[in-house]
Enzyme design. Structure first.
Site, PDB file in Angstrom:
ATOM      1  N   GLY A   1       0.910  -1.197  -0.032  1.00  0.00           N
ATOM      2  CA  GLY A   1       0.026  -0.015   0.025  1.00  0.00           C
ATOM      3  C   GLY A   1       0.902   1.268   0.139  1.00  0.00           C
TER       4      GLY A   1
ATOM      5  CB  CYS B   1      -8.290  23.657  19.639  1.00  0.00           C
ATOM      6  SG  CYS B   1      -8.570  25.132  18.925  1.00  0.00           S
TER       7      CYS B   1
HETATM    8  C1  LIG Z   1      -2.357  -2.315   5.543  1.00  0.00           C
HETATM    9  C2  LIG Z   1      -2.156  -3.562   4.988  1.00  0.00           C
HETATM   10  C3  LIG Z   1      -1.553  -3.713   3.781  1.00  0.00           C
HETATM   11  C4  LIG Z   1      -0.673  -2.678   3.375  1.00  0.00           C
HETATM   12  O1  LIG Z   1       0.280  -2.378   4.142  1.00  0.00           O
HETATM   13  P1  LIG Z   1       1.517  -1.229   3.725  1.00  0.00           P
HETATM   14  O2  LIG Z   1       2.363  -1.186   4.846  1.00  0.00           O
HETATM   15  O3  LIG Z   1       0.801   0.080   3.350  1.00  0.00           O
HETATM   16  O4  LIG Z   1       2.044  -1.815   2.740  1.00  0.00           O
HETATM   17  C5  LIG Z   1      -1.434  -5.098   3.254  1.00  0.00           C
HETATM   18  N1  LIG Z   1      -1.999  -6.041   3.635  1.00  0.00           N
HETATM   19  C6  LIG Z   1      -3.117  -5.882   4.813  1.00  0.00           C
HETATM   20  C7  LIG Z   1      -4.259  -6.947   5.118  1.00  0.00           C
HETATM   21  C8  LIG Z   1      -3.414  -4.457   5.496  1.00  0.00           C
HETATM   22  O5  LIG Z   1      -3.777  -4.609   6.471  1.00  0.00           O
END
Ligand SMILES: *Cc1c(COP(=O)(O)O)cnc(C)c1O
Length: 433
Positions: free
Chosen positions: A293, A362
Site C-alpha cells: 500500500g 486546538c
Molecule cells: C495495511 C495492509 C496492507 C498494506 O500495508 P502497507 O504497509 O501500506 O504496505 C496490506 N495488507 C493488509 C491486510 C493490510 O492490513
C-alpha cells in the site's frame, strides 16, 4: 536529492513535482493541498508487477492495499495497471465498484466485517474474502447459503513473527486483534470447519506482519511458517491450498537516511524461500499474492501548506504554524512519524533553521514534526511535507470542522483534481436541526 524521484528544484529555486512548480500549484489550487505524481505511482505498480512475474513465473498477483489512499482515480489507475485491490470496508468496496474494478481481483480484509459488508462482498462476487475468525466464517457460510452463492475465502493467519516496527503497526504476533493463531490450534480448527461447509470455498491463506518494515528476513520467516502450516493442512486433511497471500508492509523513504529494500530484491529472496520451502515440504508452489500500500502511493505524494505565524520562543524552540495539521496528516500525533519538510519557494537554499511545525487545531499535540531542518522561513511561505501519499488523505478527519484538502494529480505536467476540496456546505451536509 529528495526522498522521491518525482521531486526536483527548478530555475526559480522552487520545488517541483512531476515537473510542475509547487508554488504555482499552491496558488492555483489553494492550500493545504495534497499533490500526487501519477507517473511515480504507475512506475511503482510496474516494477512490482514485473518483479512478481519474473520470480514466480507469472503465478503471482500484486494487490494494492487501498486503505493507503483510496478514491475513484486511484482504483481506476490500479485496474489499468493490472493489479488487484485490497479493501477493508464497504466504503472502499463501493469505491472500487464505482469504477467497475474486477471483483475476482478484490481481497476483502478486516477483523470485524459487518453482515452488510459480507453481503456486499457476496453480491459483488469478491474473489477473496479474507476471513479473520470462526464467528465470521459461520456467519459468512449462513449468508452464502441464503444468497445461494459460494464464498471464496482465505484465512488470515498470525504467523507469530515480530516485524520490528512500531507497536501500532505490528500485526503478526500472537497478541494481535487480527487473524487466527497457529499456536493455539485455532487456525487448524478454522480450516477443518471451512472444509466441511457447503458454501465456502477455501482457496488459501493470508498473513500480513506489519508496516514500514525495512528487513527482508521477517517476510522470509513468515513465508516459511505459512508454508509449514499448508503442509500440515495437507497432512491432516488431504487438502492442498493453491494460494498464499504474504501481505504488504514494505518500508519507504520518509527521511534521506532511510534505506528501504528494493522490491526486486525482496521478491527474489522471498521467492527463493517459497520455492525451497515448498520442495522441502512436498508442496506445489502456490499462487503468490503480495499487498503493498504505502510503497505504491507514499513516495508519490506531497502536502503543500501556507505558513502563518512563526513564533520564536527564545532558548526553547521555534513554532512554524501552517494552515493544516493533524486533520490532513494525523501520523505524527499517532506514531511520531517523521517527515522531511522544506520551504517550496526556497527549495534551492540550504536548510539553516531547525523548527517545530504546528498545525492549526486546538491540540498541543497537533504537530507535523519537531526539530525539523528547514530553510529560512517567513509568513506566506509555502511549506512542503514530502512522502505524504499514503495514510494522509485516507486518515484525514474534519476535526475542528476543518475541510479536507483537495487531492491534485499530476500527469504529463497537467494537474487535475481527483478529490475536490470540501466546502463549508460539505461541513454541515449531514447536520439536522
Ligand atoms: C495495511 C495492509 C496492507 C498494506 O500495508 P502497507 O504497509 O501500506 O504496505 C496490506 N495488507 C493488509 C491486510 C493490510 O492490513
Amino acid at each position: 536529492m529528495f526522498v522521491s524521484d518525482c521531486l526536483n528544484v527548478n530555475e526559480l529555486g522552487h520545488l517541483t513535482i512531476g515537473g510542475r512548480d509547487t508554488v504555482e500549484l499552491a496558488q492555483t489550487f489553494g492550500t493545504p493541498v495534497y499533490v500526487m505524481d501519477e507517473q511515480q505511482i504507475r512506475k511503482s505498480c510496474e516494477s512490482y508487477r514485473e518483479s512478481i512475474n519474473k520470480y514466480y513465473g507469472g503465478q503471482g498477483l500484486v494487490a494494492y492495499a487501498s486503505k493507503a489512499f483510496c478514491c475513484k482515480a486511484i482504483c481506476k489507475m490500479i485496474d489499468e495497471e493490472g493489479l488487484g485491490l485490497d479493501v477493508v470496508s464497504i466504503g472502499e468496496l463501493y469505491t472500487a465498484q464505482s469504477v467497475n474494478f474486477p471483483p475476482e481481483k478484490i481481497f476483502f480484509h478486516g477483523n470485524n466485517k459487518t453482515v452488510q459488508e459480507l453481503l456486499a462482498a457476496l453480491e459483488y462476487e469478491v474473489g477473496h474474502i479474507v476471513v479473520d475468525n470462526l464467528t465470521e466464517l459461520e456467519i459468512l457460510n449462513q449468508l452464502a447459503i441464503s444468497q445461494n452463492k459460494k464464498a471464496n475465502i482465505m484465512f488470515r493467519i498470525k504467523p507469530g513473527i515480530d516485524a520490528h516496527t512500531h507497536d501500532f503497526v505490528r500485526t503478526g504476533q500472537i497478541d494481535s486483534k487480527f487473524g487466527l493463531a497457529l499456536e493455539t490450534g485455532e487456525a487448524m480448527q478454522a480450516v477443518k470447519a471451512a472444509v466441511g461447509m457447503s458454501h465456502i470455498n477455501l482457496k488459501g491463506l493470508h498473513c500480513h506482519i506489519g508496516s514500514q518494515i525495512f528487513d527482508i528476513e521477517p517476510f522470509q520467516h513468515a513465508a516459511q511458517v505459512m508454508l509449514g502450516f499448508m503442509a500440515e493442512i495437507k497432512a491432516q486433511t488431504g487438502l492442498e491450498l493453491s494460494e498464499l497471500n504474504l501481505g504488504g508492509g514494505f518500508g519507504i523513504k520518509y527521511l534521506p537516511e532511510h534505506d528501504p529494500v528494493e522490491y526486486d530484491r525482496y521478491m527474489m529472496l522471498v521467492s527463493q524461500t517459497v520455492k525451497t520451502t515448498c520442495q522441502e515440504k512436498g508442496l506445489k508452489t502456490p499462487f503468490i499474492i503480495i499487498e503493498p500500500g504505502r510503497s505504491i502511493v507514499g513516495p508519490a505524494g506531497i502536502t503543500l501548506y501556507t505558513v502563518g505565524s512563526v513564533k520564536e520562543i527564545p532558548g526553547i524552540r521555534t513554532y512554524v504554524s501552517v494552515d493544516g495539521g493533524m486533520g490532513d496528516n494525523p501520523r505524527y500525533i499517532l506514531y511520531q512519524s517523521e517527515y522531511e519538510a522544506l520551504i517550496a519557494n526556497k527549495a534551492g537554499q540550504p536548510k539553516t533553521r531547525t523548527v517545530t511545525i504546528a498545525g492549526k487545531c486546538c491540540e498541543s499535540g497537533d504537530l507535523l514534526g519537531e526539530n525539523m531542518p528547514i530553510q529560512e522561513v517567513a509568513p506566506g511561505d509555502i511549506l512542503a511535507v514530502l512522502a505524504t501519499g499514503a495514510y494522509n488523505y485516507s486518515m484525514s478527519s474534519n476535526y475542528n470542522r476543518i475541510s479536507k484538502p483537495a487531492v491534485v494529480m499530476i500527469k504529463d505536467q497537467q494537474a487535475r483534481t481527483v478529490v475536490k476540496r470540501e466546502t463549508l456546505e460539505d461541513i454541515v451536509r449531514n447536520d439536522l436541526l
